[in-house]
Write a protein that holds these residues in place. Structure first.
Motif, PDB file in Angstrom:
ATOM      1  N   ASP A  11       0.879  -1.173   0.000  1.00 12.37           N
ATOM      2  CA  ASP A  11       0.000   0.000   0.000  1.00 12.37           C
ATOM      3  C   ASP A  11       0.915   1.220   0.000  1.00 12.37           C
ATOM      4  OD1 ASP A  11      -1.872   1.967   0.360  1.00 12.37           O
ATOM      5  OD2 ASP A  11      -2.694   1.182   2.238  1.00 12.37           O
ATOM      6  N   LEU A  12       1.082   1.825  -1.173  1.00 16.50           N
ATOM      7  CA  LEU A  12       2.080   2.876  -1.371  1.00 16.50           C
ATOM      8  C   LEU A  12       1.468   4.254  -1.121  1.00 16.50           C
ATOM      9  CD1 LEU A  12       4.994   3.486  -2.241  1.00 16.50           C
ATOM     10  CD2 LEU A  12       4.192   3.562  -4.611  1.00 16.50           C
ATOM     11  N   GLY A  13       1.922   4.915  -0.063  1.00 17.57           N
ATOM     12  CA  GLY A  13       1.347   6.193   0.327  1.00 17.57           C
ATOM     13  C   GLY A  13       0.066   5.970   1.106  1.00 17.57           C
TER      14      GLY A  13
ATOM     15  N   ALA B  22       2.445  -1.422   4.461  1.00 17.34           N
ATOM     16  CA  ALA B  22       1.918  -0.083   4.194  1.00 17.34           C
ATOM     17  C   ALA B  22       3.036   0.934   4.411  1.00 17.34           C
ATOM     18  CB  ALA B  22       0.734   0.214   5.110  1.00 17.34           C
ATOM     19  N   VAL B  23       3.292   1.754   3.381  1.00 17.66           N
ATOM     20  CA  VAL B  23       4.417   2.689   3.398  1.00 17.66           C
ATOM     21  C   VAL B  23       3.904   4.117   3.242  1.00 17.66           C
ATOM     22  CG1 VAL B  23       6.458   3.460   2.104  1.00 17.66           C
ATOM     23  CG2 VAL B  23       6.088   1.031   2.511  1.00 17.66           C
TER      24      VAL B  23
ATOM     25  N   VAL C  98       0.911  -3.779  -6.122  1.00 18.00           N
ATOM     26  CA  VAL C  98       1.192  -2.459  -5.558  1.00 18.00           C
ATOM     27  C   VAL C  98      -0.051  -1.604  -5.756  1.00 18.00           C
ATOM     28  CG1 VAL C  98       2.599  -0.376  -5.669  1.00 18.00           C
ATOM     29  CG2 VAL C  98       3.666  -2.615  -5.998  1.00 18.00           C
ATOM     30  N   ILE C  99      -0.583  -1.082  -4.648  1.00 17.45           N
ATOM     31  CA  ILE C  99      -1.779  -0.245  -4.692  1.00 17.45           C
ATOM     32  C   ILE C  99      -1.378   1.206  -4.469  1.00 17.45           C
ATOM     33  CG2 ILE C  99      -4.012   0.251  -3.636  1.00 17.45           C
ATOM     34  CD1 ILE C  99      -4.161  -2.690  -2.808  1.00 17.45           C
ATOM     35  N   ASP C 100      -1.799   2.045  -5.389  1.00 19.22           N
ATOM     36  CA  ASP C 100      -1.505   3.479  -5.359  1.00 19.22           C
ATOM     37  C   ASP C 100      -2.840   4.211  -5.350  1.00 19.22           C
ATOM     38  OD1 ASP C 100      -1.156   6.147  -6.275  1.00 19.22           O
ATOM     39  OD2 ASP C 100       0.668   5.635  -7.372  1.00 19.22           O
ATOM     40  N   LYS C 101      -3.239   4.683  -4.182  1.00 20.58           N
ATOM     41  CA  LYS C 101      -4.518   5.378  -4.042  1.00 20.58           C
ATOM     42  C   LYS C 101      -4.243   6.867  -3.915  1.00 20.58           C
ATOM     43  CE  LYS C 101      -7.348   4.521  -0.456  1.00 20.58           C
ATOM     44  NZ  LYS C 101      -7.874   5.780   0.160  1.00 20.58           N
TER      45      LYS C 101
END
Length: 332
Positions: free
Chosen positions: A137-139, A159-160, A201-204
């Motif tokens: 979970d990027l950002g 989670a980062v 990789v999830i970028d929300k």
């Protein structure tokens, strides 16, 4: 990034030639002409770099996306990208914001897990790794996405976020209920993971935030997408949930090799674009051979765009002054 925003910014800020507008003359016209020439030079530079792949960074590339324009178009206030206390790429901004919000607050920008679950499950099903997929979970911010996914059975979540404050808050909030989530401070441009670590990789809206740094829009997008490629496994998915069109613009940049699908999701008073990018077998080779050159080119395009914007703003200021001296009203 200013290439695509020339028309929009002009109409908003009084440089257009809509009905009733004051048309620029003299020194103002010259300054506008210089700005236009710089914009055309930026476009020419992009075409010269990509050659046969012009559409990948021209009509479809980050440089033509116009990060600041997209931020404005999707409801982020203009001052948010004009240096008035908003710097979405800096830890200091987010630390201050999360300290103000408090450790128990949550904010699910553009939607919650329920909205994104079908796209996540589709990606997981394609990879065939089930609930044991390794997920980044990027950002992550203080959104509940990782928490809700963990409660739904996903066991391998990291989670980062760039903000140490929010990571500390999330660690404390989940220490007992969700001990399996790893909360880490990290920079999306330089992740501390080996290559080919993650299945998903999830970028929300991380891409959205980083695209709002006007002077570095293209450079930021190049670095972000390259780093995601590096840590993603071959066949893995980069899933972008965006309030702008940055996903569809950036994921075909020449240093990348993805199979991409994009879907517009209608939501009231806003917009959501879901981009699913599957890493091809040759992606690491593309990245190794092309990223350094691409970053250098993006820096040049950003510099040209910054100078064009400076020239345009100077011309607009002169136009306003000339109009005021002549007792004329100028469209704003």
């Amino acid at each position: 990034a200013a290439v695509a925003s020339w028309g929009g910014a002009s109409r908003r800020r009084g440089c257009g030639c809509a009905a009733g507008a004051v048309r620029p003359r003299g020194a103002v016209g010259l300054a506008l002409a210089i700005g236009t020439s710089l914009l055309l030079l930026a476009a020419s530079l992009r075409r010269a770099f990509v050659g046969p792949a012009a559409s990948r960074i021209g009509a479809g590339g980050a440089a033509a996306a116009g990060g600041s324009q997209l931020c404005r178009a999707r409801g982020v206030r203009w001052r948010a990208v004009r240096g008035e206390g908003f710097d979405y790429g800096e830890a200091a901004y987010w630390n201050s914001r999360y300290e103000e919000d408090g450790k128990d607050s949550s904010y699910d920008w553009i939607g919650d897990y329920g909205k994104f679950r079908p796209y996540i499950e589709k990606a997981i099903e394609r990879m065939g790794c089930g609930r044991s997929c390794r997920i980044l979970d990027l950002g992550c911010g203080n959104a509940r996405l990782s928490e809700d996914m963990y409660d739904d059975g996903y066991t391998e979540i990291i989670a980062v976020d760039i903000s140490e404050v929010v990571i500390n808050n999330m660690q404390q909030r989940n220490a007992e209920k969700r001990p399996g989530i790893r909360w880490l401070v990290g920079n999306a441009f330089n992740l501390e993971f080996p290559g080919s670590t993650f299945d998903l990789v999830i970028d929300k809206s991380t891409m959205d935030a980083l695209s709002c740094e006007e002077d570095h829009t293209n450079e930021n997008m190049c670095k972000l997408t390259g780093e995601v490629t590096r840590v993603l496994k071959t066949g893995g998915t980069y899933l972008v949930f965006s309030a702008t069109e940055m996903g569809s613009k950036c994921l075909t940049m020449p240093h990348l090799s993805f199979d991409c699908e994009h879907e517009d999701v209608p939501i009231p008073f806003s917009a959501l674009v879901v981009s699913s990018a599957v890493k091809r077998a040759d992606a690491d080779e593309h990245l190794r051979d092309g990223q350094a050159k691409m970053v250098a080119t993006c820096k040049e395009v950003d510099a040209l765009s910054t100078e064009a914007r400076r020239q345009r703003e100077a011309a607009e200021k002169r136009l306003q002054e000339q109009a005021a001296a002549g007792g004329l009203d100028v469209l704003d």
